[in-house]
Design a protein around this motif. Structure first.
Motif, mmCIF file in Angstrom:
data_model
loop_
_atom_site.group_PDB
_atom_site.id
_atom_site.type_symbol
_atom_site.label_atom_id
_atom_site.label_comp_id
_atom_site.label_asym_id
_atom_site.label_seq_id
_atom_site.Cartn_x
_atom_site.Cartn_y
_atom_site.Cartn_z
ATOM 1 N N ALA A 55 12.918 3.817 -2.178
ATOM 2 C CA ALA A 55 13.915 4.783 -2.648
ATOM 3 C C ALA A 55 13.402 6.216 -2.516
ATOM 4 O O ALA A 55 14.109 7.104 -2.016
ATOM 5 N N ASN A 56 12.156 6.444 -2.953
ATOM 6 C CA ASN A 56 11.599 7.805 -2.891
ATOM 7 C C ASN A 56 11.409 8.277 -1.458
ATOM 8 O O ASN A 56 11.723 9.421 -1.111
ATOM 9 N N LEU A 57 10.887 7.395 -0.594
ATOM 10 C CA LEU A 57 10.634 7.780 0.788
ATOM 11 C C LEU A 57 11.929 7.891 1.576
ATOM 12 O O LEU A 57 12.043 8.724 2.487
ATOM 13 N N ALA A 58 12.928 7.066 1.242
ATOM 14 C CA ALA A 58 14.229 7.182 1.900
ATOM 15 C C ALA A 58 14.869 8.531 1.563
ATOM 16 O O ALA A 58 15.492 9.174 2.420
ATOM 17 N N LEU B 32 0.832 -1.202 0.000
ATOM 18 C CA LEU B 32 0.000 0.000 0.000
ATOM 19 C C LEU B 32 0.866 1.251 0.000
ATOM 20 O O LEU B 32 0.507 2.262 -0.608
ATOM 21 N N ALA B 33 2.003 1.198 0.672
ATOM 22 C CA ALA B 33 2.906 2.357 0.700
ATOM 23 C C ALA B 33 3.355 2.725 -0.702
ATOM 24 O O ALA B 33 3.408 3.910 -1.061
ATOM 25 N N ALA B 34 3.673 1.704 -1.498
ATOM 26 C CA ALA B 34 4.109 1.961 -2.872
ATOM 27 C C ALA B 34 2.983 2.562 -3.702
ATOM 28 O O ALA B 34 3.187 3.504 -4.477
ATOM 29 N N TYR B 35 1.777 2.015 -3.561
ATOM 30 C CA TYR B 35 0.632 2.527 -4.306
ATOM 31 C C TYR B 35 0.358 3.988 -3.951
ATOM 32 O O TYR B 35 0.129 4.831 -4.823
ATOM 33 N N MET B 36 0.353 4.282 -2.639
ATOM 34 C CA MET B 36 0.047 5.634 -2.193
ATOM 35 C C MET B 36 1.133 6.615 -2.613
ATOM 36 O O MET B 36 0.840 7.759 -2.970
ATOM 37 N N GLN B 37 2.383 6.163 -2.574
ATOM 38 C CA GLN B 37 3.477 7.048 -2.975
ATOM 39 C C GLN B 37 3.347 7.448 -4.439
ATOM 40 O O GLN B 37 3.501 8.620 -4.802
ATOM 41 N N VAL C 172 1.422 11.004 -4.148
ATOM 42 C CA VAL C 172 2.584 11.895 -4.118
ATOM 43 C C VAL C 172 3.040 12.246 -5.531
ATOM 44 O O VAL C 172 3.083 13.415 -5.913
ATOM 45 N N ASP C 173 3.355 11.232 -6.336
ATOM 46 C CA ASP C 173 3.949 11.484 -7.654
ATOM 47 C C ASP C 173 2.936 11.997 -8.681
ATOM 48 O O ASP C 173 3.233 12.922 -9.435
ATOM 49 N N GLU C 174 1.747 11.383 -8.707
ATOM 50 C CA GLU C 174 0.792 11.698 -9.773
ATOM 51 C C GLU C 174 -0.157 12.841 -9.410
ATOM 52 O O GLU C 174 -0.357 13.762 -10.202
ATOM 53 N N LEU C 175 -0.743 12.782 -8.224
ATOM 54 C CA LEU C 175 -1.794 13.734 -7.879
ATOM 55 C C LEU C 175 -1.314 14.888 -6.999
ATOM 56 O O LEU C 175 -2.012 15.895 -6.878
ATOM 57 N N HIS C 176 -0.167 14.713 -6.335
ATOM 58 C CA HIS C 176 0.383 15.747 -5.454
ATOM 59 C C HIS C 176 -0.571 16.093 -4.315
ATOM 60 O O HIS C 176 -0.575 17.234 -3.831
ATOM 61 N N TRP C 177 -1.345 15.137 -3.876
ATOM 62 C CA TRP C 177 -2.214 15.360 -2.723
ATOM 63 C C TRP C 177 -1.416 15.312 -1.419
ATOM 64 O O TRP C 177 -1.812 15.907 -0.434
ATOM 65 N N LEU C 178 -0.323 14.541 -1.422
ATOM 66 C CA LEU C 178 0.531 14.428 -0.247
ATOM 67 C C LEU C 178 1.971 14.738 -0.646
ATOM 68 O O LEU C 178 2.380 14.454 -1.770
#
Length: 417
Positions: A361-364, A251-256, A260-266
């Motif tokens: 990688a992105n979250l690190a 789920l972390a990968a999906y949400m990221q 984060v990457d596509e919608l910029h909601w987080l």
């Protein structure tokens, strides 16, 4: 044959609905440690102690659930409830197992929103974030050891990682190029289809080429928006819940990638806070969606304003699990007889592992690099230590979370935040 099947099913005495609900409520409250810990608790309590199921039938259910999308431990709870108590048993098992995690996740999100500037709260999240990263990396490692077992899978994983890289905005911006949006569903379908095409290349022929066309056409950028409407939020989490294979850590990968990457909601930091909240609560890790839904829709000064978002996110991410168990529960064991289905799911594993590695990688990067561009070396050291303790010395994730939280609070208190 009927006799053999009966030996592999449930206890002769019917299970009371109140007992189903109460036992799964207890499992939901005590269920720290992720899917593996949840399944171990179910096996100990429901198979060994209460003998609701035989060991053989428990394994049959687990094998079937691993072939369909959705969070494994949640679907196992629903499937057991359905087997021993029918539709009502499934609903009671699901409510008992899911609701404690949802309650705790939303409560922590509220506390975070109301008191996020308090040093103790900042320190707790600062210390738990490295543990969250380690758990994501560990999930990728464990899945990879089992799934990437031949050369075609290694090649497929490498290709999937390249796809993740070209869709990573931080990485591509470092090279002065624009990222290419590749939705995770497209990646998973493509890896599964590619592995089938390789394994059955003589039989499929040109079918593979025809099948790739709609997949490629689906890989179009998704327009970003800052404030999600409830209907859009529900739809996004419904897609995630319906395509989530394996561990809740996926789920972390999906949400990221989605939020984060596509919608910029987080922001990456905000996502890490959400993941830390979800990791610090018992029950299915998918309940992180509840905290995310709250954080995405809460407005400053109105602490209850995020509750509707938490509710729709929870409904969206868990609804597919109920539908899958209800419709496919009896069908999947027969599907397992077809090698092409198993090959497709094996190929999907390469995409899942690539998503996990990409999320790590992105979250690190978001954890290690502070807003002033300085490097938080201590957090990176903590990630390394936590990974060694988890993989080499087999520490329980709860131990790591508690110690990480204490270290984080200590860092803030002494001025090393």
């Amino acid at each position: 044959m009927a006799e053999q099947q009966a030996q592999r099913t449930v206890a002769a005495e019917p299970i009371a609905w109140s007992e189903i609900g109460s036992i799964f409520l207890i499992l939901g409250v005590l269920g720290f440690g992720g899917p593996a810990a949840h399944l171990a608790l179910m096996e100990t309590e429901l198979v060994t102690r209460r003998k609701w199921l035989s060991h053989e039938y428990f394994l049959d259910l687990l094998a079937a659930i691993n072939l369909v999308p959705g969070p494994t431990s949640t679907e196992m709870a629903l499937q057991i409830g359905y087997v021993v108590g029918g539709l009502r048993g499934m609903l009671l098992a699901g409510a008992g197992f899911i609701l404690p995690a949802v309650f705790f996740s939303v409560a922590l999100a509220m506390i975070y929103t109301a008191a996020g500037s308090v040093p103790a709260v900042q320190g707790l999240l600062l210390g738990v974030k490295p543990v969250v990263l380690v758990l994501i990396l560990s999930a990728a490692y464990r899945l990879g050891v089992k799934a990437i077992d031949n050369t075609p899978m290694r090649v497929l994983l490498a290709i999937a990682l390249i796809a993740i890289a070209v869709s990573s905005k931080p990485l591509m911006s470092a090279f002065g190029r624009s990222a290419i949006t590749i939705p995770e569903l497209v990646l998973l379908l493509a890896t599964g289809a590619t592995y089938i095409a390789w394994k059955h290349r003589r039989q499929l022929g040109t079918i593979a080429g025809v099948a790739l066309a709609p997949l490629l056409s689906a890989a179009t950028p998704v327009l970003a928006q800052q404030v999600p409407a409830l209907g859009d939020l529900f739809w996004r989490f419904l897609i995630i819940g319906g395509t989530l294979f394996g561990s809740g850590y996926v789920l972390a990968a999906y949400m990221q990638r989605t939020f984060v990457d596509e919608l910029h909601w987080l922001t990456p930091q905000r996502l890490l806070d959400v993941l830390a909240i979800g990791q610090a609560t018992p029950g299915p890790l998918t309940s992180t969606a509840s905290a995310a839904g709250y954080m995405l829709t809460v407005t400053p000064g109105a602490i209850w304003s995020g509750v509707p978002g938490a509710i729709v996110a929870t409904l969206g991410v868990f609804l597919p699990a109920f539908v899958v168990v209800l419709i496919l529960g009896r069908v999947v064991p027969y599907i397992r007889r077809y090698p092409i289905v198993l090959d497709f799911l094996k190929g999907v594993n390469a995409g899942v592992i690539a998503l996990l590695i990409g999320a790590f990688a992105n979250l690190a990067w978001a954890t290690a690099v502070r807003p002033d561009s300085s490097v938080d070396w201590l957090s990176l050291v903590l990630v390394g230590i936590a990974f060694i303790l988890l993989e080499r010395f087999k520490w329980n994730p709860i131990q790591l979370i508690v110690i990480g939280a204490l270290v984080g609070v200590g860092r803030v208190m002494v001025g090393f935040g």
